[in-house]
Design a protein around this motif. Sequence first.
Motif, PDB file in Angstrom:
ATOM      1  N   TYR A  11       0.855  -1.187   0.000  1.00  0.00           N
ATOM      2  CA  TYR A  11       0.000   0.000   0.000  1.00  0.00           C
ATOM      3  C   TYR A  11       0.888   1.233   0.000  1.00  0.00           C
ATOM      4  N   GLN A  12       0.774   2.021  -1.052  1.00  0.00           N
ATOM      5  CA  GLN A  12       1.552   3.262  -1.217  1.00  0.00           C
ATOM      6  C   GLN A  12       3.036   2.999  -0.920  1.00  0.00           C
ATOM      7  N   ALA A  13       3.588   1.968  -1.563  1.00  0.00           N
ATOM      8  CA  ALA A  13       4.935   1.493  -1.243  1.00  0.00           C
ATOM      9  C   ALA A  13       5.938   1.755  -2.363  1.00  0.00           C
ATOM     10  N   GLU A  14       5.629   2.662  -3.244  1.00  0.00           N
ATOM     11  CA  GLU A  14       6.458   2.888  -4.432  1.00  0.00           C
ATOM     12  C   GLU A  14       7.919   3.163  -4.086  1.00  0.00           C
ATOM     13  N   ALA A  15       8.150   3.883  -2.998  1.00  0.00           N
ATOM     14  CA  ALA A  15       9.509   4.322  -2.670  1.00  0.00           C
ATOM     15  C   ALA A  15      10.426   3.178  -2.255  1.00  0.00           C
ATOM     16  N   PHE A  16       9.885   2.117  -1.702  1.00  0.00           N
ATOM     17  CA  PHE A  16      10.752   1.056  -1.174  1.00  0.00           C
ATOM     18  C   PHE A  16      10.408  -0.340  -1.672  1.00  0.00           C
ATOM     19  N   LEU A  17       9.438  -0.468  -2.570  1.00  0.00           N
ATOM     20  CA  LEU A  17       8.999  -1.792  -3.012  1.00  0.00           C
ATOM     21  C   LEU A  17      10.072  -2.534  -3.801  1.00  0.00           C
ATOM     22  N   ASP A  18      10.812  -1.818  -4.634  1.00  0.00           N
ATOM     23  CA  ASP A  18      11.859  -2.485  -5.420  1.00  0.00           C
ATOM     24  C   ASP A  18      12.886  -3.164  -4.509  1.00  0.00           C
ATOM     25  N   ALA A  19      13.313  -2.464  -3.467  1.00  0.00           N
ATOM     26  CA  ALA A  19      14.298  -3.041  -2.550  1.00  0.00           C
ATOM     27  C   ALA A  19      13.734  -4.275  -1.853  1.00  0.00           C
ATOM     28  N   CYS A  20      12.466  -4.218  -1.508  1.00  0.00           N
ATOM     29  CA  CYS A  20      11.800  -5.355  -0.864  1.00  0.00           C
ATOM     30  C   CYS A  20      11.791  -6.562  -1.802  1.00  0.00           C
ATOM     31  N   LEU A  35       3.968 -13.239  -3.583  1.00  0.00           N
ATOM     32  CA  LEU A  35       2.626 -12.709  -3.808  1.00  0.00           C
ATOM     33  C   LEU A  35       2.589 -11.247  -3.377  1.00  0.00           C
ATOM     34  N   LEU A  36       2.455 -10.362  -4.348  1.00  0.00           N
ATOM     35  CA  LEU A  36       2.347  -8.928  -4.082  1.00  0.00           C
ATOM     36  C   LEU A  36       0.868  -8.567  -4.084  1.00  0.00           C
ATOM     37  N   ILE A  37       0.354  -8.168  -2.932  1.00  0.00           N
ATOM     38  CA  ILE A  37      -1.069  -7.853  -2.796  1.00  0.00           C
ATOM     39  C   ILE A  37      -1.240  -6.341  -2.857  1.00  0.00           C
ATOM     40  N   ASP A  38      -1.615  -5.847  -4.025  1.00  0.00           N
ATOM     41  CA  ASP A  38      -1.860  -4.415  -4.221  1.00  0.00           C
ATOM     42  C   ASP A  38      -3.181  -4.066  -3.541  1.00  0.00           C
ATOM     43  N   ASP A  39      -3.082  -3.391  -2.376  1.00  0.00           N
ATOM     44  CA  ASP A  39      -4.260  -3.113  -1.556  1.00  0.00           C
ATOM     45  C   ASP A  39      -4.863  -1.753  -1.911  1.00  0.00           C
ATOM     46  N   GLY A  40      -5.270  -1.623  -3.173  1.00  0.00           N
ATOM     47  CA  GLY A  40      -5.909  -0.384  -3.599  1.00  0.00           C
ATOM     48  C   GLY A  40      -4.975   0.802  -3.638  1.00  0.00           C
ATOM     49  N   CYS A  41      -3.725   0.603  -4.046  1.00  0.00           N
ATOM     50  CA  CYS A  41      -2.743   1.693  -4.097  1.00  0.00           C
ATOM     51  C   CYS A  41      -3.155   2.757  -5.119  1.00  0.00           C
ATOM     52  N   THR A  42      -2.816   4.008  -4.803  1.00  0.00           N
ATOM     53  CA  THR A  42      -3.067   5.107  -5.744  1.00  0.00           C
ATOM     54  C   THR A  42      -1.769   5.740  -6.226  1.00  0.00           C
ATOM     55  N   ASP A  43      -0.615   5.189  -5.806  1.00  0.00           N
ATOM     56  CA  ASP A  43       0.673   5.698  -6.280  1.00  0.00           C
ATOM     57  C   ASP A  43       1.164   4.807  -7.419  1.00  0.00           C
ATOM     58  N   GLY A  44       2.454   4.739  -7.622  1.00  0.00           N
ATOM     59  CA  GLY A  44       3.002   3.934  -8.705  1.00  0.00           C
ATOM     60  C   GLY A  44       3.228   2.477  -8.359  1.00  0.00           C
ATOM     61  N   SER A  45       2.784   2.045  -7.182  1.00  0.00           N
ATOM     62  CA  SER A  45       3.032   0.667  -6.755  1.00  0.00           C
ATOM     63  C   SER A  45       2.417  -0.385  -7.677  1.00  0.00           C
ATOM     64  N   PRO A  46       1.142  -0.236  -8.120  1.00  0.00           N
ATOM     65  CA  PRO A  46       0.566  -1.277  -8.984  1.00  0.00           C
ATOM     66  C   PRO A  46       1.381  -1.523 -10.250  1.00  0.00           C
ATOM     67  N   LYS A  51       5.417  -4.804 -13.265  1.00  0.00           N
ATOM     68  CA  LYS A  51       6.738  -4.850 -13.897  1.00  0.00           C
ATOM     69  C   LYS A  51       7.571  -5.982 -13.318  1.00  0.00           C
ATOM     70  N   ARG A  52       7.543  -6.137 -11.991  1.00  0.00           N
ATOM     71  CA  ARG A  52       8.330  -7.190 -11.361  1.00  0.00           C
ATOM     72  C   ARG A  52       7.769  -8.569 -11.694  1.00  0.00           C
TER      73      ARG A  52
END
Length: 338
Positions: A11-20, A35-46, A51-52
């Motif tokens: 959720y709104q994890a764009e800044a650190f998701l790649d490292a994770c 399993l990446l669970i996109d919990d209704g993100c509104t940033d670039g996370s989805p 991409k991953r």
Amino acid sequence: MPGISVIVPVYQAEAFLDACVNSVTAQTFGDWELLLIDDGCTDGSPALCDKRAAADSRVRVIHKEQNAGVSEARNTGLREARGACIAFLDADDQLEPQALETLWSLRERSGADTAGCAHYNVSPDGAASPEPLLPAGVYDNGAILDRIVYPLLGERLRAPVFNGFIWRYLFSGDILREHRITFAGAYLEDELFLMEYFCHAQKLAVTEQPLYRYAWNPASITHKYMKDFPQVFARFMERKADLAERFGLDAARPQWRENSNWAGLLIAIGNEYAPTNPKPLGERQRAVETLCRQPEMAKAISTLAPEGMSRNKQLAAKLVRGGHFFLLSQLYRLKNHL
């Protein structure tokens, strides 16, 4: 069927998701699904999740249209997971490269259904300090009850308090599926999950090697104000009481309710005096007094004198027991610059 399913609520994890995600793809153990669970993100996370997934067939993405909270995100992951074992990873945290291999091997060698590890608390400046789970060894069901379940049930005051971090464990998928263990609620849902799981687990193997990097932020200790905290905590206590009754835990910790209510009361007081609470100081004080008069809280206050806590909590508990609510308000006014 992968060996391990790693579930990450996003959720709104764009800044650190790649490292994770990189910390999973870099594992020395390769038999996993992520399993990446996109919990209704509104940033670039989805888009980043997609991409991953396109770059590695072991990565799967589940998109949810609306944000439903971390419990439902993890439950979605549990429903989708195909692995023999389940691991949880938060989107702002990382695994050590050998984490999955070490936990898998530890579980296999010991014949345990569950494995656990120490972790690193990583501060915003990058400094990492290790924190143990339990001494290294293999724990049977009785020891699991003594060292995990009972502390989570009713030892919530004396420091150090046992933390209910679910990401320190490699769980048995069979136990989770057979007993339909899931997350519920938005407060301490991980503690209840661990209690229920470890009432079923028969053997836990533990290493003192830190295998998880937890993004620890001291500033988060001053939490945001939760308007409905008393109601949320009451629901949490209902679920905990249900677990205690279902597994016959009351006899081992007869004062668990008083202990847990005291812990919740001190959190509620800190929440009421949080800097982000818009209410005037006098109204906050009246809310605290009202909370202390509730039957379960009043019983805890009158029958249990907390010990072994931090200096500030010890002082707050003493003022509450003495009915000195004005002094309590002044203490928090100075502490939080209200």
